[in-house]
Write a protein that holds these residues in place. Structure first.
Motif, PDB file in Angstrom:
ATOM      1  N   LYS A  86       0.814  -1.220   0.000  1.00  0.00           N
ATOM      2  CA  LYS A  86       0.000   0.000   0.000  1.00  0.00           C
ATOM      3  C   LYS A  86       0.849   1.273   0.000  1.00  0.00           C
ATOM      4  CE  LYS A  86      -3.920  -2.211   0.468  1.00  0.00           C
ATOM      5  NZ  LYS A  86      -5.062  -2.116  -0.381  1.00  0.00           N
ATOM      6  N   LEU A  87       1.924   1.233   0.775  1.00  0.00           N
ATOM      7  CA  LEU A  87       2.711   2.451   0.937  1.00  0.00           C
ATOM      8  C   LEU A  87       4.001   2.452   0.128  1.00  0.00           C
ATOM      9  CD1 LEU A  87       2.274   2.819   4.796  1.00  0.00           C
ATOM     10  CD2 LEU A  87       0.943   3.920   2.998  1.00  0.00           C
ATOM     11  N   GLY A  88       4.384   1.297  -0.386  1.00  0.00           N
ATOM     12  CA  GLY A  88       5.599   1.221  -1.191  1.00  0.00           C
ATOM     13  C   GLY A  88       6.873   1.326  -0.363  1.00  0.00           C
ATOM     14  N   LEU A  89       6.812   1.050   0.905  1.00  0.00           N
ATOM     15  CA  LEU A  89       7.985   1.139   1.767  1.00  0.00           C
ATOM     16  C   LEU A  89       8.852  -0.116   1.606  1.00  0.00           C
ATOM     17  CD1 LEU A  89       6.304   2.463   5.036  1.00  0.00           C
ATOM     18  CD2 LEU A  89       7.468   3.783   3.273  1.00  0.00           C
ATOM     19  N   VAL A  90      10.182   0.073   1.784  1.00  0.00           N
ATOM     20  CA  VAL A  90      11.124  -1.045   1.715  1.00  0.00           C
ATOM     21  C   VAL A  90      12.163  -0.875   2.812  1.00  0.00           C
ATOM     22  CG1 VAL A  90      10.847  -1.440  -0.747  1.00  0.00           C
ATOM     23  CG2 VAL A  90      12.556   0.173   0.027  1.00  0.00           C
ATOM     24  N   TYR A  91      12.870  -1.973   3.092  1.00  0.00           N
ATOM     25  CA  TYR A  91      13.966  -1.902   4.054  1.00  0.00           C
ATOM     26  C   TYR A  91      15.173  -1.233   3.405  1.00  0.00           C
ATOM     27  CZ  TYR A  91      11.617  -5.081   7.298  1.00  0.00           C
ATOM     28  OH  TYR A  91      10.745  -5.636   8.183  1.00  0.00           O
ATOM     29  N   ASP A  92      16.073  -0.687   4.230  1.00  0.00           N
ATOM     30  CA  ASP A  92      17.302  -0.091   3.704  1.00  0.00           C
ATOM     31  C   ASP A  92      18.120  -1.184   3.017  1.00  0.00           C
ATOM     32  OD1 ASP A  92      16.694   2.398   4.653  1.00  0.00           O
ATOM     33  OD2 ASP A  92      17.770   2.143   6.561  1.00  0.00           O
TER      34      ASP A  92
END
Length: 101
Positions: A86-92
């Motif tokens: 939904k938010l398009g977040l990823v880990y570093d």
């Protein structure tokens, strides 16, 4: 005179027996018809009961699925999937590949 009285009494007995027999036959017919109607209703109710029992079983299974999904939504994995989708977040350091269309 005694003969006439005996004849009347005999005739009245026959008429009375005929009336009683007629009433009993009518009652027998009514009871038979109602019995058939009740059997039909009983079969319909049995089918309805079976359908409702199946519906109850399906709802119990659905309740279990909902409970499992509720537990799943409390996990870290669900939160990560939601953040990615939904938010398009990823880990570093995570690399995302996108399809070219």
């Amino acid at each position: 005179m005694a003969r006439k009285a005996a004849y009347r009494k005999k005739r009245q007995n026959k008429t009375g027996m005929l009336l009683v027999t007629t009433v009993v036959m009518m009652m027998l017919i009514v009871v038979t018809v109602k019995s058939v109607e009740l059997r039909g209703k009983r079969e319909a109710y049995a089918q309805q009961e079976e359908a409702l029992l199946q519906e109850i079983e399906a709802e119990k299974m659905r309740t279990e699925e909902i409970a499992e999904y509720g537990k799943y939504t409390q996990t870290k994995k669900y939160v990560e999937e939601l953040a990615k989708d939904k938010l398009g977040l990823v880990y570093d350091g995570e690399i995302i590949f996108k399809d070219e269309k």
